[in-house]
Scaffold this active site. Structure first.
Site, PDB file in Angstrom:
ATOM      1  N   ASN A  94      69.688 100.088 -50.672  1.00 16.00           N
ATOM      2  CA  ASN A  94      69.470  99.686 -49.281  1.00 16.00           C
ATOM      3  C   ASN A  94      67.974  99.412 -49.123  1.00 16.00           C
ATOM      4  O   ASN A  94      67.185 100.337 -49.060  1.00 16.00           O
ATOM      5  CB  ASN A  94      69.920 100.813 -48.345  1.00 16.00           C
ATOM      6  CG  ASN A  94      69.580 100.515 -46.899  1.00 16.00           C
ATOM      7  OD1 ASN A  94      69.247  99.384 -46.549  1.00 16.00           O
ATOM      8  ND2 ASN A  94      69.666 101.530 -46.046  1.00 16.00           N
ATOM      9  N   LYS A 111      66.404  98.088 -46.658  1.00 20.49           N
ATOM     10  CA  LYS A 111      65.917  98.230 -45.271  1.00 20.49           C
ATOM     11  C   LYS A 111      64.998  97.054 -44.909  1.00 20.49           C
ATOM     12  O   LYS A 111      65.203  95.957 -45.403  1.00 20.49           O
ATOM     13  CB  LYS A 111      65.228  99.588 -45.095  1.00 20.49           C
ATOM     14  CG  LYS A 111      66.061 100.740 -45.667  1.00 20.49           C
ATOM     15  CD  LYS A 111      65.549 102.081 -45.297  1.00 20.49           C
ATOM     16  CE  LYS A 111      66.362 103.142 -46.025  1.00 20.49           C
ATOM     17  NZ  LYS A 111      66.083 104.481 -45.552  1.00 20.49           N
ATOM     18  N   HIS A 129      74.688 102.970 -40.912  1.00 24.48           N
ATOM     19  CA  HIS A 129      73.563 103.711 -41.506  1.00 24.48           C
ATOM     20  C   HIS A 129      72.918 104.580 -40.422  1.00 24.48           C
ATOM     21  O   HIS A 129      72.854 104.181 -39.253  1.00 24.48           O
ATOM     22  CB  HIS A 129      72.541 102.726 -42.090  1.00 24.48           C
ATOM     23  CG  HIS A 129      71.516 103.419 -42.914  1.00 24.48           C
ATOM     24  ND1 HIS A 129      70.414 104.023 -42.360  1.00 24.48           N
ATOM     25  CD2 HIS A 129      71.445 103.650 -44.254  1.00 24.48           C
ATOM     26  CE1 HIS A 129      69.701 104.584 -43.331  1.00 24.48           C
ATOM     27  NE2 HIS A 129      70.302 104.368 -44.488  1.00 24.48           N
ATOM     28  N   GLU A 161      69.980 105.095 -39.632  1.00 28.63           N
ATOM     29  CA  GLU A 161      68.889 104.442 -38.879  1.00 28.63           C
ATOM     30  C   GLU A 161      69.464 103.505 -37.808  1.00 28.63           C
ATOM     31  O   GLU A 161      68.878 103.337 -36.738  1.00 28.63           O
ATOM     32  CB  GLU A 161      67.965 103.695 -39.852  1.00 28.63           C
ATOM     33  CG  GLU A 161      67.133 104.683 -40.667  1.00 28.63           C
ATOM     34  CD  GLU A 161      66.754 104.223 -42.060  1.00 28.63           C
ATOM     35  OE1 GLU A 161      66.820 103.017 -42.345  1.00 28.63           O
ATOM     36  OE2 GLU A 161      66.387 105.092 -42.871  1.00 28.63           O
ATOM     37  N   GLU A 213      75.578 110.477 -46.258  1.00 28.20           N
ATOM     38  CA  GLU A 213      74.118 110.486 -46.252  1.00 28.20           C
ATOM     39  C   GLU A 213      73.624 111.513 -45.233  1.00 28.20           C
ATOM     40  O   GLU A 213      73.473 111.186 -44.046  1.00 28.20           O
ATOM     41  CB  GLU A 213      73.593 109.102 -45.867  1.00 28.20           C
ATOM     42  CG  GLU A 213      73.973 108.020 -46.840  1.00 28.20           C
ATOM     43  CD  GLU A 213      72.937 106.907 -46.855  1.00 28.20           C
ATOM     44  OE1 GLU A 213      72.382 106.649 -47.919  1.00 28.20           O
ATOM     45  OE2 GLU A 213      72.667 106.342 -45.787  1.00 28.20           O
ATOM     46  N   GLY A 253      64.974 109.549 -46.964  1.00 31.17           N
ATOM     47  CA  GLY A 253      63.554 109.197 -46.919  1.00 31.17           C
ATOM     48  C   GLY A 253      62.630 110.394 -46.784  1.00 31.17           C
ATOM     49  O   GLY A 253      61.443 110.239 -46.511  1.00 31.17           O
ATOM     50  N   SER A 279      67.413 110.474 -50.797  1.00 30.34           N
ATOM     51  CA  SER A 279      66.359 110.786 -51.768  1.00 30.34           C
ATOM     52  C   SER A 279      66.865 110.907 -53.208  1.00 30.34           C
ATOM     53  O   SER A 279      66.401 111.753 -53.965  1.00 30.34           O
ATOM     54  CB  SER A 279      65.607 112.055 -51.338  1.00 30.34           C
ATOM     55  OG  SER A 279      64.978 111.848 -50.089  1.00 30.34           O
TER      56      SER A 279
HETATM   57  C1  PEP Z   1      69.145 105.355 -47.323  1.00 30.52           C
HETATM   58  O1  PEP Z   1      68.399 104.873 -46.496  1.00 30.52           O
HETATM   59  O2  PEP Z   1      70.347 105.031 -47.329  1.00 30.52           O
HETATM   60  C2  PEP Z   1      68.611 106.310 -48.269  1.00 30.52           C
HETATM   61  C3  PEP Z   1      69.437 107.055 -48.947  1.00 30.52           C
HETATM   62  O3  PEP Z   1      67.234 106.363 -48.380  1.00 30.52           O
HETATM   63  P1  PEP Z   1      66.377 107.226 -49.430  1.00 30.52           P
HETATM   64  O4  PEP Z   1      67.029 107.057 -50.779  1.00 30.52           O
HETATM   65  O5  PEP Z   1      65.011 106.659 -49.373  1.00 30.52           O
HETATM   66  O6  PEP Z   1      66.445 108.645 -48.986  1.00 30.52           O
END
Ligand code: PEP
Length: 252
Positions: free
Chosen positions: A9, A11, A97, A99, A169, A175, A215
């Site tokens: 992803n 973003k 997601h 966000e 998630e 993040g 992460s």
């Molecule tokens: C995401 O935004 O779906 C995500 C898992 O981000 P990150 O791997 O940076 O934590």
């Protein structure tokens, strides 16, 4: 059949030149991998989807969108429809997601409508869900995840699940550098599979891919992916570096 999937992803990162360069790097880094029963997906920003598709042509990389509006067309300034995505050969779209939920007020009922639009258009959804830190701390994480699944997916038919990938998630791990432990991921993935099984049957639950996101990095991917109910990852930050993304793909 349940598939292994590593999805990036991106973003709101990468302009057109950077998009092409990153795809070139990923192609090179994964060229020699056999990738049997493993899908590799990237999701650049809308504006670079066409360039990404062109650049990923003749490779093992699939290109997905990060979001989609639920309406067919109309006065929704700044939004993108299923028809628009289909017209440039996009087949997969990330829905829900955290966000999008947090910064763009996407509620469960909006996400249910988005799922309807994705599926009615023959597209595939990567449906994201997961609890916030305070919800985990107060031991409400299973209830929160169950209600996210119920509210956005339980009106669907079992047959729809051939076009749905689930992505757990936990918001506190996105993040932040903090990852759910492999045991925490497995525990939640098993719960999700059980929840899907109770509503849609064992066959659907056994065949749906459930990705972990939060992460994931080259250093922790293998251990997380080794868990029986973890079928791959949705990767944010680490999907922006070809070598890291390739290392995560190798770990599956
Ligand atoms: C995401 O935004 O779906 C995500 C898992 O981000 P990150 O791997 O940076 O934590």
């Amino acid at each position: 059949m349940r598939q292994k999937i590593v999805a990036g992803n991106w973003k709101m990162n990468n302009d057109k030149a950077e998009t092409k360069a990153l795809i070139k790097g990923i192609k090179k880094a994964i060229k020699k991998l056999s990738l049997k029963n493993t899908r590799v997906i990237i999701s650049p920003s809308y504006i670079n989807l066409s360039a990404a598709i062109k650049k990923a042509d003749n490779s093992k990389i699939e290109v997905a969108a990060q979001n989609m509006h639920q309406a067919k067309n109309g006065a929704y300034t700044g939004e993108i429809s299923a028809d628009m995505l289909k017209s440039i050969n996009i087949e997969t779209v990330i829905i829900g997601h955290s966000e999008r939920r947090e910064y763009f007020n996407e509620t469960d009922s909006i996400l249910a409508e988005k799922m309807d639009a994705v599926l009615a258009n023959g597209l595939e959804a990567i449906f994201c869900f997961g609890e916030k830190l305070e919800e985990r701390k107060s031991d409400n994480h299973f209830a929160v995840v169950e209600s996210q699944l119920k509210n956005a997916l339980f009106h669907l038919e079992a047959a729809n699940f051939k076009n749905i990938v689930l992505a757990y998630e936990p918001v506190w791990a996105i993040g932040t550098g903090e990852t759910a432990s492999p045991e925490q991921a497995q525990e939640m993935h098993a719960f999700v599979r059980e929840t899907i099984s109770k509503k849609f049957g064992k066959e659907v639950a056994d065949n749906v891919s459930i990705l972990y996101g939060g992460s994931v990095k080259p250093a922790n991917a293998e251990e997380i992916f080794s868990k029986p109910d973890v079928d791959g990852g949705l990767i944010g930050g680490a999907s922006l570096k070809a070598e890291d993304f390739a290392a995560i793909i190798k770990a599956i």
